[in-house]
Design a protein around this motif. Structure first.
Motif, PDB file in Angstrom:
ATOM      1  N   MET A   1       0.846  -1.175   0.000  1.00 54.91           N
ATOM      2  CA  MET A   1       0.000   0.000   0.000  1.00 54.91           C
ATOM      3  C   MET A   1       0.892   1.238   0.000  1.00 54.91           C
ATOM      4  N   ASN A   2       0.650   2.150  -0.923  1.00 60.33           N
ATOM      5  CA  ASN A   2       1.374   3.408  -0.984  1.00 60.33           C
ATOM      6  C   ASN A   2       0.551   4.498  -0.338  1.00 60.33           C
ATOM      7  N   VAL A   3       1.120   5.124   0.681  1.00 60.50           N
ATOM      8  CA  VAL A   3       0.433   6.207   1.365  1.00 60.50           C
ATOM      9  C   VAL A   3       1.373   7.399   1.394  1.00 60.50           C
ATOM     10  N   LEU A   4       0.884   8.518   0.945  1.00 61.08           N
ATOM     11  CA  LEU A   4       1.679   9.729   0.999  1.00 61.08           C
ATOM     12  C   LEU A   4       1.628  10.307   2.402  1.00 61.08           C
ATOM     13  N   ALA A   5       2.732  10.861   2.816  1.00 59.19           N
ATOM     14  CA  ALA A   5       2.779  11.481   4.137  1.00 59.19           C
ATOM     15  C   ALA A   5       2.060  12.822   4.085  1.00 59.19           C
ATOM     16  N   SER A   6       1.446  13.165   5.194  1.00 59.36           N
ATOM     17  CA  SER A   6       0.770  14.459   5.291  1.00 59.36           C
ATOM     18  C   SER A   6       1.818  15.559   5.457  1.00 59.36           C
ATOM     19  N   PRO A   7       1.466  16.809   5.184  1.00 54.91           N
ATOM     20  CA  PRO A   7       2.411  17.902   5.406  1.00 54.91           C
ATOM     21  C   PRO A   7       2.932  17.947   6.847  1.00 54.91           C
ATOM     22  N   ALA A   8       2.080  17.639   7.808  1.00 57.20           N
ATOM     23  CA  ALA A   8       2.509  17.635   9.208  1.00 57.20           C
ATOM     24  C   ALA A   8       3.546  16.543   9.459  1.00 57.20           C
ATOM     25  N   GLN A   9       3.354  15.381   8.832  1.00 57.49           N
ATOM     26  CA  GLN A   9       4.327  14.301   8.986  1.00 57.49           C
ATOM     27  C   GLN A   9       5.658  14.658   8.328  1.00 57.49           C
ATOM     28  N   LEU A  10       5.589  15.329   7.181  1.00 57.64           N
ATOM     29  CA  LEU A  10       6.811  15.749   6.509  1.00 57.64           C
ATOM     30  C   LEU A  10       7.579  16.771   7.347  1.00 57.64           C
ATOM     31  N   ARG A  11       6.862  17.717   7.945  1.00 62.42           N
ATOM     32  CA  ARG A  11       7.517  18.705   8.814  1.00 62.42           C
ATOM     33  C   ARG A  11       8.136  18.025  10.030  1.00 62.42           C
ATOM     34  N   ALA A  12       7.409  17.069  10.605  1.00 62.20           N
ATOM     35  CA  ALA A  12       7.923  16.367  11.783  1.00 62.20           C
ATOM     36  C   ALA A  12       9.181  15.582  11.423  1.00 62.20           C
ATOM     37  N   SER A  13       9.197  14.957  10.249  1.00 58.14           N
ATOM     38  CA  SER A  13      10.378  14.216   9.815  1.00 58.14           C
ATOM     39  C   SER A  13      11.562  15.162   9.632  1.00 58.14           C
ATOM     40  N   PHE A  14      11.316  16.316   8.988  1.00 58.89           N
ATOM     41  CA  PHE A  14      12.388  17.298   8.813  1.00 58.89           C
ATOM     42  C   PHE A  14      12.898  17.780  10.165  1.00 58.89           C
ATOM     43  N   LEU A  15      12.000  18.070  11.096  1.00 55.38           N
ATOM     44  CA  LEU A  15      12.431  18.545  12.419  1.00 55.38           C
ATOM     45  C   LEU A  15      13.267  17.509  13.148  1.00 55.38           C
ATOM     46  N   ARG A  16      12.851  16.249  13.082  1.00 58.75           N
ATOM     47  CA  ARG A  16      13.640  15.190  13.736  1.00 58.75           C
ATOM     48  C   ARG A  16      15.037  15.110  13.123  1.00 58.75           C
ATOM     49  N   TRP A  17      15.104  15.149  11.786  1.00 61.80           N
ATOM     50  CA  TRP A  17      16.399  15.092  11.131  1.00 61.80           C
ATOM     51  C   TRP A  17      17.235  16.325  11.453  1.00 61.80           C
ATOM     52  N   ALA A  18      16.600  17.487  11.508  1.00 63.75           N
ATOM     53  CA  ALA A  18      17.333  18.723  11.825  1.00 63.75           C
ATOM     54  C   ALA A  18      17.887  18.663  13.249  1.00 63.75           C
ATOM     55  N   LEU A  19      17.093  18.129  14.177  1.00 61.73           N
ATOM     56  CA  LEU A  19      17.558  18.020  15.561  1.00 61.73           C
ATOM     57  C   LEU A  19      18.717  17.027  15.703  1.00 61.73           C
ATOM     58  N   PHE A  20      18.860  16.153  14.726  1.00 64.01           N
ATOM     59  CA  PHE A  20      19.989  15.225  14.709  1.00 64.01           C
ATOM     60  C   PHE A  20      21.173  15.803  13.923  1.00 64.01           C
ATOM     61  N   MET A  21      20.903  16.310  12.715  1.00 60.53           N
ATOM     62  CA  MET A  21      21.975  16.727  11.800  1.00 60.53           C
ATOM     63  C   MET A  21      22.707  17.992  12.258  1.00 60.53           C
ATOM     64  N   VAL A  22      21.980  18.995  12.705  1.00 59.53           N
ATOM     65  CA  VAL A  22      22.642  20.253  13.080  1.00 59.53           C
ATOM     66  C   VAL A  22      23.637  20.016  14.224  1.00 59.53           C
ATOM     67  N   PRO A  23      23.237  19.363  15.328  1.00 63.94           N
ATOM     68  CA  PRO A  23      24.240  19.106  16.376  1.00 63.94           C
ATOM     69  C   PRO A  23      25.379  18.189  15.905  1.00 63.94           C
ATOM     70  N   LEU A  24      25.065  17.210  15.040  1.00 63.65           N
ATOM     71  CA  LEU A  24      26.109  16.312  14.540  1.00 63.65           C
ATOM     72  C   LEU A  24      27.158  17.088  13.753  1.00 63.65           C
ATOM     73  N   ILE A  25      26.712  17.957  12.850  1.00 63.32           N
ATOM     74  CA  ILE A  25      27.644  18.749  12.049  1.00 63.32           C
ATOM     75  C   ILE A  25      28.447  19.696  12.946  1.00 63.32           C
ATOM     76  N   LEU A  26      27.784  20.326  13.911  1.00 61.27           N
ATOM     77  CA  LEU A  26      28.494  21.199  14.849  1.00 61.27           C
ATOM     78  C   LEU A  26      29.532  20.417  15.650  1.00 61.27           C
ATOM     79  N   LEU A  27      29.186  19.206  16.070  1.00 59.86           N
ATOM     80  CA  LEU A  27      30.110  18.365  16.835  1.00 59.86           C
ATOM     81  C   LEU A  27      31.320  17.959  15.992  1.00 59.86           C
ATOM     82  N   ILE A  28      31.084  17.551  14.745  1.00 56.69           N
ATOM     83  CA  ILE A  28      32.197  17.179  13.867  1.00 56.69           C
ATOM     84  C   ILE A  28      33.103  18.387  13.631  1.00 56.69           C
TER      85      ILE A  28
END
Length: 182
Positions: A1-28
């Motif tokens: 089954m193919n289900v598209l993510a809602s805009p809210a889910q897409l924003r939440a995914s971006f926020l989770r990744w941003a909360l991981f990536m920004v500190p990771l890049i700063l740490l490196i």
């Protein structure tokens, strides 16, 4: 089954990744900065080029760039199912890790020519990574443009250090060498 993510889910995914990536890049970036720095007798003894900015500017610029890089990578990482997502992230990771070695090469090894080669690789590999990132998220590639500009400036600055210091500066970790010219 193919289900598209809602805009809210897409924003939440971006926020989770941003909360991981920004500190990771700063740490490196912070960790790479610990491998050497401008507070050495060798660097203090170098002739500074006219385009050398005030030292405080480097920390400010790099902090902003690392945040932009983290946000760009979060945009790509949150693009689940996008063609080329994985290769774009891998290409950028290779670029970033190699480029972060510049500090150790320039300040730690006190090798300005090899450091310039690291920057040359960094610029070329960033262009490749940006092309791959652009295929996934154009906005992410645009967020990397200031980083590309700064790497180009760093390359010019590194080259100017070589021109201004053709002897490479007083070599040695402690700066205790004495040069005698006859």
């Amino acid at each position: 089954m193919n289900v598209l993510a809602s805009p809210a889910q897409l924003r939440a995914s971006f926020l989770r990744w941003a909360l991981f990536m920004v500190p990771l890049i700063l740490l490196i970036g912070f960790a790479a900065g610990q491998l050497g720095g401008p507070d050495t007798p060798w660097f203090a003894g170098l002739e500074k080029p006219a385009i050398y900015p005030p030292p405080v500017l480097f920390g400010i610029v790099w902090s902003i760039l690392f945040m932009l890089i983290g946000l760009a990578l979060a945009l790509v990482a949150s693009a689940w199912g996008a063609h080329g997502r994985g290769i774009a992230l891998i290409a950028f990771a290779i670029h970033f890790l190699v480029t972060q070695s510049w500090t150790a090469v320039f300040f730690g090894m006190q090798d300005m020519i090899s450091a310039l080669m690291v920057l040359g690789f960094g610029i070329a590999s960033l262009l490749v990574a940006m092309a791959l990132v652009c295929r996934v998220r154009r906005a992410a590639a645009l967020l990397l443009l200031p980083y590309l500009a700064w790497l180009c400036f760093a390359g010019v600055l590194n080259y100017q250090f070589i021109v201004s210091n053709p002897d490479g500066g007083a070599q040695g970790a402690n700066g205790a060498e004495t040069r005698v010219e006859l």
